[in-house]
Design a protein around this motif. Sequence first.
Motif, mmCIF file in Angstrom:
data_model
loop_
_atom_site.group_PDB
_atom_site.id
_atom_site.type_symbol
_atom_site.label_atom_id
_atom_site.label_comp_id
_atom_site.label_asym_id
_atom_site.label_seq_id
_atom_site.Cartn_x
_atom_site.Cartn_y
_atom_site.Cartn_z
ATOM 1 N N LYS A 44 10.928 -46.681 -14.296
ATOM 2 C CA LYS A 44 11.025 -46.879 -12.860
ATOM 3 C C LYS A 44 10.057 -47.975 -12.431
ATOM 4 O O LYS A 44 9.118 -48.322 -13.145
ATOM 5 N N THR A 45 10.305 -48.493 -11.231
ATOM 6 C CA THR A 45 9.403 -49.508 -10.696
ATOM 7 C C THR A 45 8.118 -48.863 -10.187
ATOM 8 O O THR A 45 8.081 -47.678 -9.840
ATOM 9 N N ASN A 46 7.064 -49.658 -10.183
ATOM 10 C CA ASN A 46 5.788 -49.254 -9.575
ATOM 11 C C ASN A 46 5.325 -47.886 -10.081
ATOM 12 O O ASN A 46 4.914 -47.025 -9.306
ATOM 13 N N THR A 47 5.387 -47.676 -11.398
ATOM 14 C CA THR A 47 5.079 -46.375 -12.006
ATOM 15 C C THR A 47 4.155 -46.575 -13.213
ATOM 16 O O THR A 47 4.331 -47.511 -13.987
ATOM 17 N N THR A 48 3.201 -45.657 -13.372
ATOM 18 C CA THR A 48 2.271 -45.713 -14.493
ATOM 19 C C THR A 48 2.752 -44.799 -15.616
ATOM 20 O O THR A 48 3.123 -43.642 -15.383
ATOM 21 N N TYR A 49 2.746 -45.329 -16.829
ATOM 22 C CA TYR A 49 3.185 -44.599 -18.015
ATOM 23 C C TYR A 49 2.087 -44.653 -19.078
ATOM 24 O O TYR A 49 1.180 -45.497 -19.038
ATOM 25 N N ALA A 50 2.204 -43.732 -20.050
ATOM 26 C CA ALA A 50 1.351 -43.749 -21.236
ATOM 27 C C ALA A 50 2.249 -43.818 -22.464
ATOM 28 O O ALA A 50 3.337 -43.232 -22.484
ATOM 29 N N ARG B 254 7.590 -56.293 -15.168
ATOM 30 C CA ARG B 254 9.009 -55.925 -15.196
ATOM 31 C C ARG B 254 9.146 -54.511 -15.754
ATOM 32 O O ARG B 254 8.174 -53.931 -16.253
ATOM 33 N N THR B 255 10.364 -53.948 -15.698
ATOM 34 C CA THR B 255 10.593 -52.617 -16.272
ATOM 35 C C THR B 255 11.112 -52.696 -17.701
ATOM 36 O O THR B 255 11.027 -51.715 -18.436
ATOM 37 N N THR B 256 11.650 -53.826 -18.092
ATOM 38 C CA THR B 256 12.071 -53.999 -19.497
ATOM 39 C C THR B 256 10.832 -54.392 -20.299
ATOM 40 O O THR B 256 10.714 -55.517 -20.798
ATOM 41 N N THR B 257 9.937 -53.431 -20.404
ATOM 42 C CA THR B 257 8.619 -53.670 -20.988
ATOM 43 C C THR B 257 8.696 -53.762 -22.506
ATOM 44 O O THR B 257 9.443 -53.017 -23.150
ATOM 45 N N THR B 258 7.903 -54.654 -23.068
ATOM 46 C CA THR B 258 7.770 -54.746 -24.516
ATOM 47 C C THR B 258 6.474 -54.058 -24.932
ATOM 48 O O THR B 258 5.385 -54.445 -24.488
#
Length: 680
Positions: free
Chosen positions: A171-177, A98-102
């Motif tokens: 955003k959806t389908n996106t890689t973050y650090a 999901r995008t509401t990431t913990t």
Amino acid sequence: MGLAARRGMHTLSGLSRRRSILSKIAVATAAVMLIGGGGNAAADSSGETLKWEYSPASRPAAGPETLTMANNHRPESGNNLKAAPGTKDANGVWQVDRTTTTLSNTVTDGDGGTANLTFEVYTTDANGNPKDQVKLTDPDTGKPAAYGVVVSSFVTSGGTAKVTLRYGDLKTNTTYAFRTSAYDGSLYETDWSAWSKFKTRGRAVDIKLPEPNKSAPAVDLDKYQEPQVGTRNLPEEVTRAAKDAGKGSETCTDHGQKITCIEVGKPSDLSAKERQDVANRLRASSGGLVPWCNDAGVSLGKDYLKRDSACLKWATPIVFKYLTKAPDGNIYNPADARFASAIEIKLDPVSRKFTQRLALVPMDPFVVEHGTIGMPGPFTMIPTFKCSPECTTAAPVWDGSNTWQPKGDFHAAYATFDHEWTGGTATKTDKLQLDWTIAGTFPGAPGQDYPQWLGNSTPDFDIRCDVVASATSPGCVFSAYKPTWVMNFAKTPAAVAHAWLIQSKLPNHPGSKVAGKPIKYLPASVRDSDLNRKVICPDGWAKTYGNPDTTPIDTSDTVSCDEFAYAASYNSGGMPASLGGMNEVDTGNDCVQTYASRIATGDWRLYDDIRTAAPTWKEFCGRSSMSNYQNTQSMQPFSGTFSSPSKFRLLDKDEYWVAFPEFAHCDASKVTVACVVPKP
């Protein structure tokens, strides 16, 4: 900087750097305290803008340092960074559903007190390296967070601090650090933790829809009511039993030297050419009681029904045989008169009266198979149509004579029978059985030939009559027929898209004709369907819990909760199994979650709700946040027309189909259900 240097085992150069950083922290903190905080990096006394690599004390979102306590132990981030809900892949990237990431990490405080963590999130470049900071939203206020970072609550030393990012930040389908840095209420950690990467899931649903048209005309429901093949008791079953008993396959009457017989054949008895000839003759001679009876696709040799009409084409050919018995007892010179036949039945859903019509169309009047012995005189066909119980039948009215001459007489004849149901109570329905026979006679015969049974209506062509649906408007229908409900796509595209998605993707396929999974109607008189609705869509759910991007169609509209299968059905997830429910769930949270949003004028989307896990497509219901107008108007014609006594006269547990003609080109088998409707 190595872990040892970060934790106080400094070299000289490390100590110098630490003092430099602390000096900048002090200046930055003072500056921040003087200006009251804000979203911009502070400047030191030299005017240098502090870089984002400096400690959070340079942008103190967690609060100002108490520099008088600078000799105390500074808190430290752990090395247990996680993004949830999700699992880590082979490359060490958390795959989040999901995008509401913990986000979480452990934190320790050397003083044994409590501490929190500041979380910073970046996008990544093509190589997976941090690129641009994501300016996060304060989860509590919904406003931009100071310095673009979010801060956890305080936890005990050694505990796990966590934050849940607000919907819309990612955003959806996106890689973050992301990374963290600790604060104990007085002092900040002097460095950031290591980076950890996570990727949000992609969309499972992306259906592009047009702007709703409030002025769209009503759907022509009759257009979608296709004839349904039905079964009934047929004379071949009697014939087979008669054969087994050694009684032959036809009903004959011995008149002395003459023998007449009536036999009801099967369509398979005819050659392909004869079958086509019969079909052509019936079509050309149609009287129009049931106009669709002669449509293409209504084949000879099958029986069809709709909710208010039927077309029976099995009873063909009917053969009248004339034979001569010689003194030696042998039978010679048979002559046959063969007829194509069809029965049409027309009901009225708001009347006790209904009509049947028999068509008799000669194929070959008296074909002589052997010899030239003379033909009999004119002969007459005598049908008898009955209905029972509590039903009256008037004498037939003929259109065209029911008497045929021995040669060259190919005229068609039609017998119309009017019936009336005479029973009915407010608490039960009546089943009327229709029965058909036919006989024949000719001049000089001692009497009418013994009639041949043409069959009866059981099971599918029995007629259900009632005053349950309306005490003031009794009526009759073919209850075995499942009518087809079609929602108004032009007026309510989002509601139609939601129903199509759930029907197409879920294993119970509610309302799908292809899957053989009809909707089972639940009238309010049996159980208040609003109780079902409150399980899936509690009052105020859409406003409080629905996706924030749900869009009303205009300022007079609001948002509401739509469920499929419909609340007024036994297929509803809210219908208890103890009361006949087919798909009971505990709460609407167990359903597939979607919402409808206007991206731009003329560009609406039905999306899966990215705040939750992707659908497994093993769910049994759908819940969607959408425009209240689209939700309510999509079903407004259902009770007003479709289920009403004057239309299809649905009663408790009656079954019907739900069709979506605008979605015929969409492919629901893909991992991501993406389609543009209507088809470009």
